[in-house]
Design a protein around this motif. Sequence first.
Motif, mmCIF file in Angstrom:
data_model
loop_
_atom_site.group_PDB
_atom_site.id
_atom_site.type_symbol
_atom_site.label_atom_id
_atom_site.label_comp_id
_atom_site.label_asym_id
_atom_site.label_seq_id
_atom_site.Cartn_x
_atom_site.Cartn_y
_atom_site.Cartn_z
ATOM 1 N N TRP A 71 -4.182 -25.249 100.795
ATOM 2 C CA TRP A 71 -3.255 -25.017 101.905
ATOM 3 C C TRP A 71 -3.089 -26.307 102.709
ATOM 4 O O TRP A 71 -4.014 -27.091 102.840
ATOM 5 C CB TRP A 71 -3.815 -23.975 102.866
ATOM 6 N N ASP A 73 -2.977 -27.023 106.233
ATOM 7 C CA ASP A 73 -3.163 -26.417 107.547
ATOM 8 C C ASP A 73 -3.059 -27.486 108.629
ATOM 9 O O ASP A 73 -2.721 -28.634 108.359
ATOM 10 C CB ASP A 73 -4.494 -25.671 107.612
ATOM 11 N N GLY A 74 -3.368 -27.127 109.843
ATOM 12 C CA GLY A 74 -3.246 -28.052 110.968
ATOM 13 C C GLY A 74 -4.181 -29.236 110.905
ATOM 14 O O GLY A 74 -3.955 -30.255 111.565
ATOM 15 N N THR A 75 -5.252 -29.140 110.109
ATOM 16 C CA THR A 75 -6.203 -30.243 110.021
ATOM 17 C C THR A 75 -5.888 -31.188 108.866
ATOM 18 O O THR A 75 -6.615 -32.142 108.650
ATOM 19 C CB THR A 75 -7.634 -29.694 109.842
ATOM 20 N N HIS A 76 -4.825 -30.935 108.131
ATOM 21 C CA HIS A 76 -4.476 -31.783 106.982
ATOM 22 C C HIS A 76 -3.942 -33.124 107.470
ATOM 23 O O HIS A 76 -3.064 -33.174 108.334
ATOM 24 C CB HIS A 76 -3.429 -31.082 106.111
ATOM 25 N N ARG A 77 -4.475 -34.196 106.904
ATOM 26 C CA ARG A 77 -4.075 -35.542 107.323
ATOM 27 C C ARG A 77 -2.634 -35.836 106.910
ATOM 28 O O ARG A 77 -2.215 -35.517 105.794
ATOM 29 C CB ARG A 77 -4.984 -36.580 106.686
ATOM 30 N N ALA A 78 -1.894 -36.470 107.763
ATOM 31 C CA ALA A 78 -0.513 -36.845 107.459
ATOM 32 C C ALA A 78 -0.467 -37.925 106.377
ATOM 33 O O ALA A 78 0.486 -37.990 105.602
ATOM 34 C CB ALA A 78 0.185 -37.340 108.716
#
Length: 116
Positions: A71, A73-78
Amino acid sequence: MTRPPGSSGGARRVRCRCGRTVLRQLVGQRAALDVTADADELTAAAAAALREPNRLDWCLRTTKAGPDLRWLDGTHRADCPHPHVIDHQCKATAAPAARPRTTRKAPPVPAGQLTL
Protein backbone atom coordinates in the motif's frame (compact mmCIF):
# COMPACT_ATOMS: atom_id res chain seq x y z
CA MET A 1 4.57 -16.39 19.40
CA THR A 2 5.28 -15.87 15.73
CA ARG A 3 4.29 -12.82 13.76
CA PRO A 4 1.89 -13.20 10.82
CA PRO A 5 3.48 -12.80 7.41
CA GLY A 6 3.70 -9.28 6.03
CA SER A 7 1.55 -10.13 3.05
CA SER A 8 -0.45 -12.90 1.46
CA GLY A 9 2.65 -14.51 -0.02
CA GLY A 10 3.49 -12.09 -2.76
CA ALA A 11 2.30 -11.29 -6.24
CA ARG A 12 1.91 -13.83 -9.03
CA ARG A 13 2.65 -13.03 -12.64
CA VAL A 14 -0.36 -14.06 -14.74
CA ARG A 15 -1.67 -13.25 -18.19
CA CYS A 16 -4.79 -11.11 -18.51
CA ARG A 17 -7.45 -11.93 -21.10
CA CYS A 18 -6.22 -8.91 -23.08
CA GLY A 19 -2.82 -10.62 -23.38
CA ARG A 20 -0.75 -8.41 -21.05
CA THR A 21 1.29 -9.78 -18.17
CA VAL A 22 -0.10 -8.53 -14.86
CA LEU A 23 0.64 -8.99 -11.16
CA ARG A 24 -2.14 -10.45 -8.97
CA GLN A 25 -2.10 -10.32 -5.17
CA LEU A 26 -4.36 -9.98 -2.15
CA VAL A 27 -2.97 -6.86 -0.46
CA GLY A 28 -3.75 -6.25 3.20
CA GLN A 29 -4.28 -8.39 6.28
CA ARG A 30 -7.77 -7.52 7.50
CA ALA A 31 -9.80 -6.38 4.52
CA ALA A 32 -7.60 -7.56 1.70
CA LEU A 33 -7.96 -6.01 -1.72
CA ASP A 34 -7.60 -8.23 -4.79
CA VAL A 35 -5.12 -6.23 -6.86
CA THR A 36 -4.45 -6.68 -10.56
CA ALA A 37 -1.64 -4.37 -11.59
CA ASP A 38 0.36 -3.90 -14.79
CA ALA A 39 3.74 -5.66 -14.58
CA ASP A 40 5.47 -2.63 -16.15
CA GLU A 41 7.71 -1.05 -13.52
CA LEU A 42 7.53 2.74 -13.17
CA THR A 43 9.17 5.37 -11.01
CA ALA A 44 7.19 6.67 -8.05
CA ALA A 45 6.54 9.97 -9.84
CA ALA A 46 5.41 8.31 -13.09
CA ALA A 47 3.03 5.99 -11.23
CA ALA A 48 1.62 8.90 -9.22
CA ALA A 49 0.94 10.78 -12.47
CA LEU A 50 -1.19 7.86 -13.73
CA ARG A 51 -3.15 7.56 -10.47
CA GLU A 52 -6.89 8.22 -10.70
CA PRO A 53 -9.71 7.94 -8.15
CA ASN A 54 -10.37 4.29 -9.09
CA ARG A 55 -6.85 3.42 -10.26
CA LEU A 56 -4.24 3.10 -7.53
CA ASP A 57 -0.48 2.82 -7.70
CA TRP A 58 1.51 0.31 -5.63
CA CYS A 59 5.04 0.03 -4.33
CA LEU A 60 6.67 -3.12 -5.72
CA ARG A 61 9.17 -4.70 -3.34
CA THR A 62 11.25 -7.75 -4.10
CA THR A 63 11.39 -10.21 -1.22
CA LYS A 64 12.94 -13.66 -0.98
CA ALA A 65 9.49 -15.04 -1.91
CA GLY A 66 9.31 -12.86 -5.05
CA PRO A 67 7.49 -9.62 -5.94
CA ASP A 68 5.27 -8.10 -3.25
CA LEU A 69 2.81 -5.20 -3.68
CA ARG A 70 2.57 -2.69 -0.82
CA TRP A 71 0.00 0.00 0.00
CA LEU A 72 1.05 3.61 -0.48
CA ASP A 73 0.04 5.06 2.86
CA GLY A 74 0.81 8.40 4.49
CA THR A 75 4.24 7.23 5.62
CA HIS A 76 5.41 6.27 2.11
CA ARG A 77 8.42 8.30 1.00
CA ALA A 78 7.91 10.57 -1.99
CA ASP A 79 11.39 9.66 -3.24
CA CYS A 80 10.89 5.90 -2.81
CA PRO A 81 13.72 3.98 -4.54
CA HIS A 82 11.58 0.91 -5.26
CA PRO A 83 9.72 0.44 -8.55
CA HIS A 84 6.00 1.18 -8.62
CA VAL A 85 3.14 -0.31 -10.64
CA ILE A 86 -0.35 0.92 -11.48
CA ASP A 87 -3.71 -0.89 -11.45
CA HIS A 88 -4.44 -2.68 -14.72
CA GLN A 89 -7.16 -1.36 -17.00
CA CYS A 90 -8.14 -4.21 -19.30
CA LYS A 91 -8.73 -3.33 -22.93
CA ALA A 92 -10.18 -6.73 -23.88
CA THR A 93 -13.62 -6.86 -25.38
CA ALA A 94 -16.43 -8.12 -23.21
CA ALA A 95 -17.00 -11.84 -23.13
CA PRO A 96 -19.73 -13.00 -25.48
CA ALA A 97 -23.14 -13.34 -23.90
CA ALA A 98 -24.00 -16.81 -22.71
CA ARG A 99 -26.35 -18.78 -24.91
CA PRO A 100 -29.81 -19.06 -23.41
CA ARG A 101 -30.57 -22.47 -22.03
CA THR A 102 -33.01 -24.56 -23.94
CA THR A 103 -36.07 -25.70 -22.10
CA ARG A 104 -36.80 -29.32 -21.55
CA LYS A 105 -39.23 -31.04 -23.86
CA ALA A 106 -42.83 -31.30 -22.77
CA PRO A 107 -43.66 -34.69 -21.28
CA PRO A 108 -45.33 -37.15 -23.69
CA VAL A 109 -48.49 -37.29 -21.54
CA PRO A 110 -51.41 -34.87 -21.28
CA ALA A 111 -51.12 -32.01 -18.78
CA GLY A 112 -52.08 -33.11 -15.29
CA GLN A 113 -51.27 -36.77 -15.82
CA LEU A 114 -48.28 -38.14 -13.95
CA THR A 115 -45.77 -40.42 -15.58
CA LEU A 116 -44.33 -43.37 -13.73
